[in-house]
Design a protein around this motif. Structure first.
Motif, PDB file in Angstrom:
ATOM      1  N   UNK A 139       0.842  -1.192   0.000  1.00  0.00           N
ATOM      2  CA  UNK A 139       0.000   0.000   0.000  1.00  0.00           C
ATOM      3  C   UNK A 139       0.878   1.243   0.000  1.00  0.00           C
ATOM      4  N   UNK A 140       0.395   2.297  -0.616  1.00  0.00           N
ATOM      5  CA  UNK A 140       1.131   3.568  -0.597  1.00  0.00           C
ATOM      6  C   UNK A 140       1.064   4.158   0.804  1.00  0.00           C
ATOM      7  N   UNK A 141       2.192   4.600   1.353  1.00  0.00           N
ATOM      8  CA  UNK A 141       2.181   5.153   2.713  1.00  0.00           C
ATOM      9  C   UNK A 141       1.546   6.537   2.731  1.00  0.00           C
ATOM     10  N   UNK A 142       1.141   6.987   3.896  1.00  0.00           N
ATOM     11  CA  UNK A 142       0.638   8.363   3.995  1.00  0.00           C
ATOM     12  C   UNK A 142       1.731   9.356   3.604  1.00  0.00           C
ATOM     13  N   UNK A 162      11.394  21.709  -7.834  1.00  0.00           N
ATOM     14  CA  UNK A 162      11.679  21.072  -6.550  1.00  0.00           C
ATOM     15  C   UNK A 162      10.416  20.917  -5.712  1.00  0.00           C
ATOM     16  N   UNK A 163       9.554  21.918  -5.734  1.00  0.00           N
ATOM     17  CA  UNK A 163       8.304  21.831  -4.967  1.00  0.00           C
ATOM     18  C   UNK A 163       7.434  20.678  -5.462  1.00  0.00           C
ATOM     19  N   UNK A 164       7.486  20.418  -6.771  1.00  0.00           N
ATOM     20  CA  UNK A 164       6.708  19.310  -7.333  1.00  0.00           C
ATOM     21  C   UNK A 164       7.364  17.969  -7.043  1.00  0.00           C
ATOM     22  N   UNK A 165       8.681  17.918  -7.200  1.00  0.00           N
ATOM     23  CA  UNK A 165       9.400  16.653  -7.063  1.00  0.00           C
ATOM     24  C   UNK A 165       9.549  16.220  -5.613  1.00  0.00           C
ATOM     25  N   UNK A 166       9.654  17.191  -4.708  1.00  0.00           N
ATOM     26  CA  UNK A 166       9.905  16.868  -3.303  1.00  0.00           C
ATOM     27  C   UNK A 166       8.904  17.615  -2.418  1.00  0.00           C
ATOM     28  N   UNK A 167       7.651  17.194  -2.439  1.00  0.00           N
ATOM     29  CA  UNK A 167       6.651  17.891  -1.619  1.00  0.00           C
ATOM     30  C   UNK A 167       6.862  17.680  -0.127  1.00  0.00           C
ATOM     31  N   UNK A 168       7.723  16.722   0.231  1.00  0.00           N
ATOM     32  CA  UNK A 168       7.949  16.458   1.650  1.00  0.00           C
ATOM     33  C   UNK A 168       8.767  17.551   2.335  1.00  0.00           C
ATOM     34  N   UNK A 169       9.563  18.312   1.564  1.00  0.00           N
ATOM     35  CA  UNK A 169      10.462  19.314   2.136  1.00  0.00           C
ATOM     36  C   UNK A 169       9.997  20.726   1.804  1.00  0.00           C
ATOM     37  N   UNK A 170      10.376  21.628   2.666  1.00  0.00           N
ATOM     38  CA  UNK A 170      10.184  23.045   2.362  1.00  0.00           C
ATOM     39  C   UNK A 170      11.250  23.461   1.344  1.00  0.00           C
ATOM     40  N   UNK A 171      10.845  24.225   0.337  1.00  0.00           N
ATOM     41  CA  UNK A 171      11.778  24.732  -0.675  1.00  0.00           C
ATOM     42  C   UNK A 171      11.820  26.253  -0.536  1.00  0.00           C
ATOM     43  N   UNK A 229       7.632   3.863   3.013  1.00  0.00           N
ATOM     44  CA  UNK A 229       7.068   2.746   2.254  1.00  0.00           C
ATOM     45  C   UNK A 229       7.296   1.435   2.995  1.00  0.00           C
ATOM     46  N   UNK A 230       8.520   1.200   3.442  1.00  0.00           N
ATOM     47  CA  UNK A 230       8.826  -0.064   4.112  1.00  0.00           C
ATOM     48  C   UNK A 230       8.201  -0.130   5.502  1.00  0.00           C
ATOM     49  N   UNK A 231       8.161   0.989   6.222  1.00  0.00           N
ATOM     50  CA  UNK A 231       7.547   0.984   7.542  1.00  0.00           C
ATOM     51  C   UNK A 231       6.050   0.721   7.440  1.00  0.00           C
ATOM     52  N   UNK A 274       7.163   2.269  13.401  1.00  0.00           N
ATOM     53  CA  UNK A 274       5.984   2.508  12.567  1.00  0.00           C
ATOM     54  C   UNK A 274       6.026   3.861  11.870  1.00  0.00           C
ATOM     55  N   UNK A 275       6.773   4.805  12.442  1.00  0.00           N
ATOM     56  CA  UNK A 275       6.852   6.140  11.848  1.00  0.00           C
ATOM     57  C   UNK A 275       7.943   6.245  10.790  1.00  0.00           C
ATOM     58  N   UNK A 276       8.700   5.155  10.579  1.00  0.00           N
ATOM     59  CA  UNK A 276       9.767   5.185   9.587  1.00  0.00           C
ATOM     60  C   UNK A 276      11.076   5.712  10.138  1.00  0.00           C
TER      61      UNK A 276
END
Length: 676
Positions: A139-142, A162-171, A229-231, A274-276
């Motif tokens: 399953x895709x992780x949150x 960068x904002x599109x490719x890496x939405x996890x980080x602030x740019x 993903x793995x967690x 569980x949080x990775x």
């Protein structure tokens, strides 16, 4: 696969095609009927994926999907499918089995037969089935949000990418080194995307990396993406590795790359929470504990110092001359000066004890020097810590922890990233194994064999229906061959309807490409199965007309249909029914259909028909204690006796010397005359 090709699949509209197009290999997933892969498309459930897969398979084989031509035929297929799905250990397996359906396509039948012949070689052991029970599609992780690092660039286009490719980080947009320095004070790590800043030298110990190629592989910048993903899928992956360990031949059967290192995968999963986050590093645990316990440790250290100092004061008799007291008051001095003069040694010892306790409680030796600075040399009571030192200590511990955590994440993510695709293959293989084992279990439970395709009609030897409400071991085997058009006669409750069900089931399973519940079967590849179930009571005029229209459509053209009809005479009066059935049989005989009509009016139908119709019979061999003794295999070219005739025969024998002997003998002669 082009967008237009996706839309050409029945049931796939533009929105569904857009979702499928996001898969890495939509063509491969659809061609293989890969429900797991299809269900990874956004918004596609496993159930929906199974329906899409089935439609794609039919589309690929040019199969219109009209094989099951009546409600009763659909019901039989549903019952067979239910038996298969009961033998799957996973929900995925149950959905995947729905892609198996009876087809008129020789290529599709052969495709499934090849799969099934491999499947029946599997051994569904209890250990293997137990391991499979925990396997689910990955399953895709949150979404992940990372707040301890950022990306920086001076280029607007790079900023947008960068904002599109890496939405996890602030740019962040920057203009010069000063802006980057400001960012470094707020983030543990700053990744600069512009090569122009190469060689940047900032004051302090800020972690600033210039990496113009970072966007080539965003996962290296955000290891949390891989770890999440793995967690998130940890239990699914562990279940799949359990299957790998107990399934003989699992790896070569499914073509899993030999580079899959299950041991490394299991170790990597063990290192994640569980949080990775990485959880197996002693240093990281120590830093975490030090940060969490810092305020408590400071308070405990203060208590140690103050308890010691209080005890020292209580034990000392301090004498002060009046002139000394006056001098202290004139200088504005208080108890601190008194402590310095009278209890300097005790104060020093108390402060040293506080420092020792703080260092010991924190448990990070390389921060001992800074931690000791939290308690100064100047006497004071009560002893208090230096808040600025503690703030600095907290900041340095946090930076140290975050950087170490980030490094550990990068290292573990680098190991696991190489295992992502093989891990997906491992899980998919385990799920497909469940499908194979369900087929293998079905074949074992119902003592199945693979049918031979050829000739006309269908020939069954040792067939036993798995749909009867008795234990399968108690089902009597049936031998029956049908070519052309036949009437099936027999006693009530003798098994005529069960025989129709057996024929329908065998043909459905055969044209699904699966082994059939019989010792041996030869079957013609039919284009459609029409099964007309018994109606309850006489039909009204409208329903009667609809039924005739349905049969009218069957007799047109020359198609290789199998037609099964159960007591059609119930639709109207017996005399008219015999004439109607006779006419239907004549038309079917002319268009080369294979048909079996169950009827209690076989004699009347034969009189009304002008074509050669075979009459077969399920013969009752007698009555024992009021129970019919029946030979379940129809006898070819034999009109079976009815239940009333058997009862009259029994009474004639029992009353041969009784008062009613002539009556029973006369009735029996009438039956004999009627059958002759």
């Amino acid at each position: 696969m082009e967008f237009e090709e996706l839309e050409s699949i029945p049931g796939v509209g533009s929105k569904t095609a857009e979702r499928l197009a996001e898969l890495d290999d939509p063509a491969g997933a659809l061609a293989d009927g890969d429900v797991a892969a299809i269900s990874r498309a956004p918004g596609i459930s496993e159930g929906r994926a199974a329906r899409i897969a089935r439609a794609a398979i039919r589309h690929r084989h040019g199969d219109s999907g009209g094989f099951l031509a009546t409600d009763r035929a659909e019901e039989l297929y549903g019952s067979v499918l239910g038996l298969l799905k009961e033998r799957a250990a996973t929900e995925y397996g149950r959905k995947r089995l729905e892609t198996l359906y009876p087809s008129a396509s020789a290529a599709r039948i052969e495709e499934v037969r090849t799969f099934a012949k491999n499947a029946v070689e599997r051994e569904p052991t209890p250990e293997l089935l137990a391991a499979l029970a925990g396997v689910e599609p990955l399953d895709a992780p949150p979404d992940v949000q990372v707040r301890d690092r950022c990306l920086a660039t001076s280029d607007a286009e790079t900023y947008s990418e960068a904002r599109t490719a890496v939405p996890e980080l602030s740019v962040e947009l920057v203009e010069d080194a000063r802006d980057i320095s400001d960012l470094a004070r707020g983030y543990s790590t700053v990744v600069v995307l512009d090569g122009a800043f190469t060689g940047l030298d900032l004051d302090g110990d800020a972690d600033v990396r210039v990496d113009p190629k970072a966007m080539d592989d965003p996962a290296t910048v955000v290891p949390e993406r891989t770890l999440a993903f793995f967690a998130h899928n940890r239990e699914r992956l562990r279940a799949a590795t359990s299957v790998y360990e107990v399934a003989p031949g699992f790896e070569p059967q499914f073509g899993i790359d030999s580079s899959v290192d299950v041991g490394t995968l299991e170790e990597g999963l063990e290192r994640l929470d569980d949080a990775g986050d990485v959880v197996d590093d002693d240093r990281l645990r120590a830093l975490d504990a030090a940060i969490d316990d810092l305020d408590t440790a400071v308070s405990m250290a203060e208590n140690v110092a103050n308890d010691r100092l209080r005890a020292a004061i209580e034990e000392r008799d301090v004498t002060i001359e009046g002139a000394d007291l006056l001098s202290l008051v004139e200088r504005g001095a208080g108890v601190d000066s008194l402590l310095q003069r009278e209890l300097a040694g005790e104060f020093a010892e108390a402060v040293e004890a506080a420092r020792d306790r703080l260092v010991e409680t924190l448990g990070v030796d390389d921060y001992e020097s800074l931690a000791r600075q939290a308690f100064g040399e100047d006497p004071t009571f009560p002893v208090e810590h230096d808040g600025r030192v503690i703030d600095r200590l907290r900041e340095e511990l946090t930076v140290d922890r975050d950087r170490r955590a980030a490094r550990l994440k990068r290292e573990l993510a680098a190991e696991l990233r190489e295992l992502r695709e093989p891990s997906e293959t491992l899980v998919e293989a385990a799920l497909e194994l469940d499908v194979e084992l369900a087929v293998a279990q079905f074949a074992r439970d119902f003592e199945c064999s693979f049918p031979t395709f050829g000739g006309n009609g269908v020939a069954i030897e040792g067939g036993r229906s798995p749909l009867l409400d008795v234990e399968f071991d108690e089902v009597e085997p049936v031998d029956y061959e049908v070519t052309g058009v036949s009437l099936l006669s027999g006693v009530n409750s003798g098994g005529k309807t069960s025989t129709l069900d057996l024929i329908g089931t065998v043909v459905i399973v055969a044209q699904m490409g699966l082994p059939v519940p019989a010792e041996s079967v030869r079957v013609q590849r039919f284009e459609a199965l029409h099964y007309q179930a018994k109606t309850q009571g006489t039909l009204d005029a409208g329903a009667f007309e609809s039924t005739l229209l349905e049969f009218g459509s069957l007799v047109g053209g020359r198609r290789t249909r199998l037609v099964l009809v159960d007591e059609l005479e119930s639709i109207t009066e017996p005399g008219a029914s015999a004439v109607i059935i006779a006419g239907i049989l004549e038309a079917m005989a002319e268009n080369d259909s294979t048909a079996v009509f169950v009827s209690h009016l076989a004699g009347e139908i034969l009189e009304a028909t002008e074509t050669d119709v075979s009459v077969d019979g399920i013969e009752a061999v007698g009555l024992v204690d009021g129970e019919l003794q029946v030979n379940r295999s129809p006898v070819k070219n034999h009109l079976a006796r009815s239940t009333p005739e058997l009862i009259v025969e029994k009474l004639a024998e029992e009353q041969a010397d009784g008062t009613g002997s002539a009556f029973y003998a006369n009735l029996l002669e009438k039956f004999d005359a009627d059958s002759g």
